[in-house]
Design a protein around this motif. Sequence first.
Motif, short mmCIF file in Angstrom:
data_model
loop_
_atom_site.label_atom_id
_atom_site.label_comp_id
_atom_site.label_asym_id
_atom_site.label_seq_id
_atom_site.Cartn_x
_atom_site.Cartn_y
_atom_site.Cartn_z
N ALA A 1 0.65 -1.05 -0.20
CA ALA A 1 0.07 0.13 0.03
C ALA A 1 1.07 1.18 0.08
O ALA A 1 1.83 1.27 0.60
CB ALA A 1 -1.01 0.04 1.37
N SER A 2 0.54 2.20 -0.77
CA SER A 2 1.35 3.41 -0.89
C SER A 2 1.72 3.95 0.46
O SER A 2 2.77 4.36 0.80
CB SER A 2 0.52 4.49 -1.84
N GLY A 3 0.48 4.01 1.25
CA GLY A 3 0.61 4.64 2.60
C GLY A 3 1.67 4.15 3.64
O GLY A 3 2.66 4.78 4.45
N ASP A 4 1.74 2.72 3.31
CA ASP A 4 2.81 1.91 4.14
C ASP A 4 4.17 2.30 3.55
O ASP A 4 5.18 2.27 4.40
CB ASP A 4 2.43 0.46 3.93
N TRP A 5 4.26 2.22 2.33
CA TRP A 5 5.59 2.28 1.72
C TRP A 5 6.22 3.80 1.47
O TRP A 5 7.35 3.94 1.70
CB TRP A 5 5.58 1.94 0.24
N ILE A 6 5.49 4.67 1.24
CA ILE A 6 5.94 5.91 0.98
C ILE A 6 7.03 6.48 2.21
O ILE A 6 8.25 6.97 1.91
CB ILE A 6 4.86 7.09 0.83
N PRO A 7 6.78 6.50 3.70
CA PRO A 7 7.59 6.81 4.58
C PRO A 7 8.99 5.95 4.66
O PRO A 7 9.96 6.34 5.26
CB PRO A 7 6.88 6.37 5.79
N HIS A 8 8.98 4.87 3.63
CA HIS A 8 10.25 4.11 3.77
C HIS A 8 11.24 4.10 2.42
O HIS A 8 12.06 3.50 2.28
CB HIS A 8 9.81 2.59 4.26
N LEU A 9 10.52 4.83 1.42
CA LEU A 9 11.23 5.15 0.21
C LEU A 9 12.67 5.29 0.30
O LEU A 9 13.44 4.86 -0.33
CB LEU A 9 10.37 5.67 -0.79
#
Length: 214
Positions: free
Chosen positions: A118-126
């Motif tokens: 999910a975008s919301g889960d991944w964006i903070p870890h990119l």
Amino acid sequence: TGTTRPQRLLRAVQERATRGDSESVIAAIDHFCRHQEWAMNVGDEKGFILDSVVSEVSPQTALELGTYCGYSTVRIARLLPPGGHLITLEFNPNYAAVARQVIAWAGLEDMVQVVEGASGDWIPHLREHFGIESFDFVFLDHWKELYLPDIKLLEECGLLRKGTVLLADNVVCPGTPDYLEYVRKSQSYESHYFGSHLEYTRAEDGLEKSVYLG
Ligand SMILES: Nc1ncnc2c1ncn2CCOCCNC(=O)c1cc(-c2ccc(F)cc2)cc(O)c1O
Ligand SMILES: [Mg+2]
């Protein structure tokens, strides 16, 4: 249990397109969607607008939210400059599996990273996971109600810089009213609407290009 639409789309690519020829992959998918089965790719008409914006930005770092079968992923990746890289986030593992094969058939696997989740889960870890400082270009084509929260998250995570170009699909159909209002009213964005049509149909749709001003 037969095949899924994405699997039938992939088969059409493998039967009609030439390995390593991204133009023939794009043409095979457009042919399949026009003459066999409609599918929610950005399509050829909006795809032409996408091409012109990507060519203008010529991004070293690009992010796509919503891969689906990889049609817009191929359109973007084929236009990246040398050293350019595209990260594309897909929630549905079956879509991601098809997209990886479509991208490989086009010969673009070295420029693209398909990330499942999910975008919301991944964006903070990119940043930490991919060593990304910020994105030059972002294509939004995932759940329409996530466009607004996700660009706010990208802002908060410092992944947008002065001049980052956001391009959003489907701002008319299915529609992203809260996102449109935000980017058009915010002092932090310079926005422009490109009128077009819903992929492979005569229904109205369009793309919103928004430049982040910092
Ligand atoms: N990484 C992620 N994180 C979160 N969520 C994610 C995700 N990755 C995927 N998802 C979830 C969903 O992705 C697909 C979103 N796309 C669409 O729904 C779409 C729908 C139509 C359409 C359909 C029917 C009509 F009648 C008229 C228009 C047209 C389009 O061009 C569309 O793009
Ligand atoms: Mg779309």
